[in-house]
Design a protein around this motif. Structure first.
Motif, short mmCIF file in Angstrom:
data_model
loop_
_atom_site.label_atom_id
_atom_site.label_comp_id
_atom_site.label_asym_id
_atom_site.label_seq_id
_atom_site.Cartn_x
_atom_site.Cartn_y
_atom_site.Cartn_z
N ASP A 1 38.89 -5.12 12.37
CA ASP A 1 40.02 -6.05 12.45
C ASP A 1 39.75 -7.37 11.74
O ASP A 1 40.66 -7.98 11.19
CB ASP A 1 40.37 -6.33 13.92
N PHE A 2 38.48 -7.82 11.77
CA PHE A 2 38.16 -9.12 11.17
C PHE A 2 37.42 -8.98 9.85
O PHE A 2 36.92 -9.98 9.30
CB PHE A 2 37.34 -9.96 12.15
N HIS A 3 37.31 -7.74 9.34
CA HIS A 3 36.70 -7.47 8.04
C HIS A 3 35.27 -8.03 7.97
O HIS A 3 34.90 -8.76 7.03
CB HIS A 3 37.56 -8.07 6.91
N GLU A 4 34.49 -7.70 8.99
CA GLU A 4 33.10 -8.12 9.06
C GLU A 4 32.20 -6.90 9.13
O GLU A 4 32.65 -5.78 9.44
CB GLU A 4 32.87 -9.00 10.30
N SER A 5 30.91 -7.11 8.87
CA SER A 5 29.95 -6.01 9.01
C SER A 5 29.69 -5.74 10.49
O SER A 5 29.95 -6.60 11.35
CB SER A 5 28.64 -6.36 8.31
N LEU A 6 29.14 -4.57 10.78
CA LEU A 6 28.84 -4.23 12.17
C LEU A 6 27.79 -5.19 12.74
O LEU A 6 27.87 -5.58 13.91
CB LEU A 6 28.34 -2.79 12.26
N SER A 7 26.81 -5.56 11.92
CA SER A 7 25.76 -6.45 12.42
C SER A 7 26.33 -7.83 12.74
O SER A 7 25.91 -8.47 13.72
CB SER A 7 24.64 -6.57 11.39
N THR A 8 27.30 -8.29 11.94
CA THR A 8 27.92 -9.58 12.23
C THR A 8 28.81 -9.48 13.45
O THR A 8 28.81 -10.37 14.32
CB THR A 8 28.75 -10.06 11.02
N ALA A 9 29.56 -8.39 13.57
CA ALA A 9 30.43 -8.18 14.73
C ALA A 9 29.64 -8.06 16.02
O ALA A 9 30.16 -8.32 17.10
CB ALA A 9 31.29 -6.94 14.53
N GLN A 10 28.35 -7.69 15.93
CA GLN A 10 27.49 -7.55 17.09
C GLN A 10 27.39 -8.86 17.88
O GLN A 10 27.12 -8.86 19.08
CB GLN A 10 26.09 -7.10 16.64
N TRP A 11 27.66 -9.98 17.21
CA TRP A 11 27.58 -11.27 17.90
C TRP A 11 28.63 -11.41 18.99
O TRP A 11 28.49 -12.24 19.88
CB TRP A 11 27.72 -12.41 16.89
N SER A 12 29.67 -10.59 18.95
CA SER A 12 30.66 -10.63 20.04
C SER A 12 30.05 -10.15 21.35
O SER A 12 30.58 -10.46 22.44
CB SER A 12 31.89 -9.79 19.69
N LEU A 13 28.96 -9.40 21.29
CA LEU A 13 28.22 -8.99 22.49
C LEU A 13 27.03 -9.91 22.72
O LEU A 13 26.80 -10.37 23.84
CB LEU A 13 27.73 -7.55 22.36
N THR A 14 26.29 -10.20 21.65
CA THR A 14 25.07 -11.00 21.78
C THR A 14 25.35 -12.37 22.38
O THR A 14 24.60 -12.86 23.23
CB THR A 14 24.39 -11.16 20.41
N VAL A 15 26.45 -13.00 21.97
CA VAL A 15 26.74 -14.35 22.45
C VAL A 15 27.01 -14.36 23.95
O VAL A 15 26.63 -15.31 24.66
CB VAL A 15 27.93 -14.97 21.68
N ALA A 16 27.62 -13.29 24.47
CA ALA A 16 27.87 -13.22 25.92
C ALA A 16 26.56 -13.14 26.69
O ALA A 16 26.40 -13.78 27.73
CB ALA A 16 28.76 -12.03 26.25
N LEU A 17 25.61 -12.35 26.19
CA LEU A 17 24.31 -12.25 26.85
C LEU A 17 23.55 -13.57 26.78
O LEU A 17 22.91 -13.99 27.74
CB LEU A 17 23.48 -11.13 26.21
#
Length: 475
Positions: free
Chosen positions: A38-54
């Protein structure tokens, strides 16, 4: 609302708030491919949507725990749920990854609410209900992380990315209303503990540098200057923070509590089991989605992969209810050891038998029994050995330790799978089985820690105990 009815609702409302906050905070993992698309990002960059919560959850746990020790507990719980709800609105309205990460960070505050809920149960419930409720709350925090996978996958498939976050906003708002209606004010119940702002400020970079290095180690390379620098900075900052905590009069975390064998063994088990849990969460969901053409896997959809984790959450909740009987029969140290060994059995089972999808369900169910028993026992083991005034702080540190284990487990799985990749860059079946065997080994290590680090009660002075005349809690 009558006082009796309000008292009867405190336990269910605390469980609801803990489950909701934990589920919402784990929305990131199954939605990462959708976020990237949806945001035209790589999977590794999109991973921050989980990492930031942790990251935020780990940093906020001791702060919320300390703020909630004393008369500010209700206000702190309400404030935390309000932040989670606001984060859901921002995530749902996000027009780019940056705003989404901000919203997800605010939602991560929910991971720090579990210690507050457990401290509230200790002070507000009748003595006979304190231990079972604390066990249920601890397990709810872990089960919610597993439940967030299938729930978020189903919501995203039905209503899209924004729909999943709007759902999270609604349920966190309901939990906020429930806490506001039921939880009594503790104003006048003693003076509030001063917050160690210096310790809070120092702890944040410790966690950020360390967990970012762990999260990005596979992507950037474990031997890269950036990762080595982050890890070195994390160790140095931790040393500074630890010295500051030991010297300050009212520290954010009472590190001296670790001298109690029961507290030390509980926190050590929590970290090791956290590693094992997230190795399985990360590995099994990828394994079942692997195409059968590769000689393994089940070509399952993301939704089916999420449902594989339902037995984990279900049996974590169910097995926690057996804790009082088990502790009475065999003792707390044996319960912890047995639970760790059951979790190891589940991991070993799927490492050997993984030719059919039902075997993945069996594995997560067995793992749920083991983790449910251990995560239910750990908070009680800590609480029975510390002064009542340190409950929120000690349980907040327990959450930090557990989240650190989660991050280490996720990163370790990624490293193992990358090391066992085929010529086309895809993980091989050997990578997954290696991760499972290492996960089983970490559970055995946790069993050894639980058994050989003596988990005995520590005698507290009468002034450290909660007044028994209130009939609310015991140490």
């Amino acid at each position: 609302m009558t006082e009796r009815r309000r008292s009867a609702l405190i336990g269910p409302v605390l469980v609801l708030a803990t489950l909701v906050a934990s589920i919402i905070s784990s929305f990131g993992a199954p939605l990462i491919p959708t976020v990237a698309r949806d945001f035209h990002e790589s999977l590794s960059t999109a991973q921050w949507s989980l990492t930031v919560a942790l990251l935020v959850g780990a940093a906020s746990s001791p702060v919320l725990g300390r703020l909630g020790d004393g008369p500010r507990r209700r206000v702190t719980l309400l404030g935390g749920l309000a932040v989670v709800t606001a984060g859901g609105v921002i995530a749902a309205l996000a027009g780019g990854l940056g705003m989404l990460v901000v919203g997800r960070g605010l939602q991560g505050v929910g991971l720090g609410l579990a210690p507050l809920a457990m401290a509230t149960a200790r002070d507000e419930l009748p003595q006979a209900k304190v231990a079972p409720m604390m066990a249920l709350l601890s397990v709810s925090a872990g089960a919610g992380l597993g439940a967030g996978y299938p729930i978020s996958g189903l919501l995203a498939e039905a209503w899209g990315l924004a729909g999943a976050y709007w759902f999270g906003t609604i349920v966190s708002g309901l939990a906020l209303i429930g806490v506001a209606a039921v939880l009594p004010s503790r104003a006048g119940h003693g003076a509030p503990n001063p917050l160690d702002w210096v310790g809070a400020v120092l702890l944040a970079p410790v966690l950020v540098t360390t967990l970012v290095a762990v999260a990005e180690g596979t992507q950037w390379g474990w031997g890269s200057p950036a990762i080595i620098s982050l890890l070195a900075a994390g160790v140095a900052l931790f040393a500074v923070w630890a010295v500051q905590q030991l010297r300050t009069e009212n520290p954010l975390v009472q590190l001296r509590l670790l001298r109690h064998p029961s507290v030390l063994s509980a926190d050590a088990c929590a970290m090791v089991l956290g590693v094992a849990m997230y190795m399985v969460l990360s590995g099994v969901t990828e394994f079942v989605q692997s195409p059968r053409s590769g000689g393994f896997g089940f070509s399952a959809s993301a939704v089916v992969a999420g449902t594989v984790l339902i037995p984990l959450s279900f049996f974590m909740l169910i097995s926690s209810r057996t804790l009082p009987a088990l502790v009475t029969r065999i003792g707390i140290r044996a319960v912890l050891t047995l639970g760790c060994l059951v979790a190891a059995l589940g991991c070993g089972f799927f490492a050997v038998f993984h030719s059919a999808l039902w075997q993945a369900f069996v594995m997560t169910g067995v793992l749920g029994v083991g983790l449910g028993t251990t995560f239910a026992a750990i908070p009680g083991l800590i609480v029975q050995s510390i002064p009542a005034r340190e409950t929120g702080s000690a349980l907040g540190f327990y959450q930090v330790v557990r989240f650190t284990g989660f991050s280490l487990g996720s990163a370790l799985t990624a490293t193992i799978l990358a090391a066992h990749a085929s010529g086309n860059g895809q993980p091989t079946v050997g990578g997954y089985t290696t991760a499972l065997w290492i996960s089983a080994g970490t559970c055995v290590l946790a069993a050894a820690l639980a058994w050989f680090l003596p988990a005995r009660s520590t005698r507290l002075t009468p002034t450290e105990r909660v007044p028994q005349g209130r009939g609310k809690a015991v140490v």
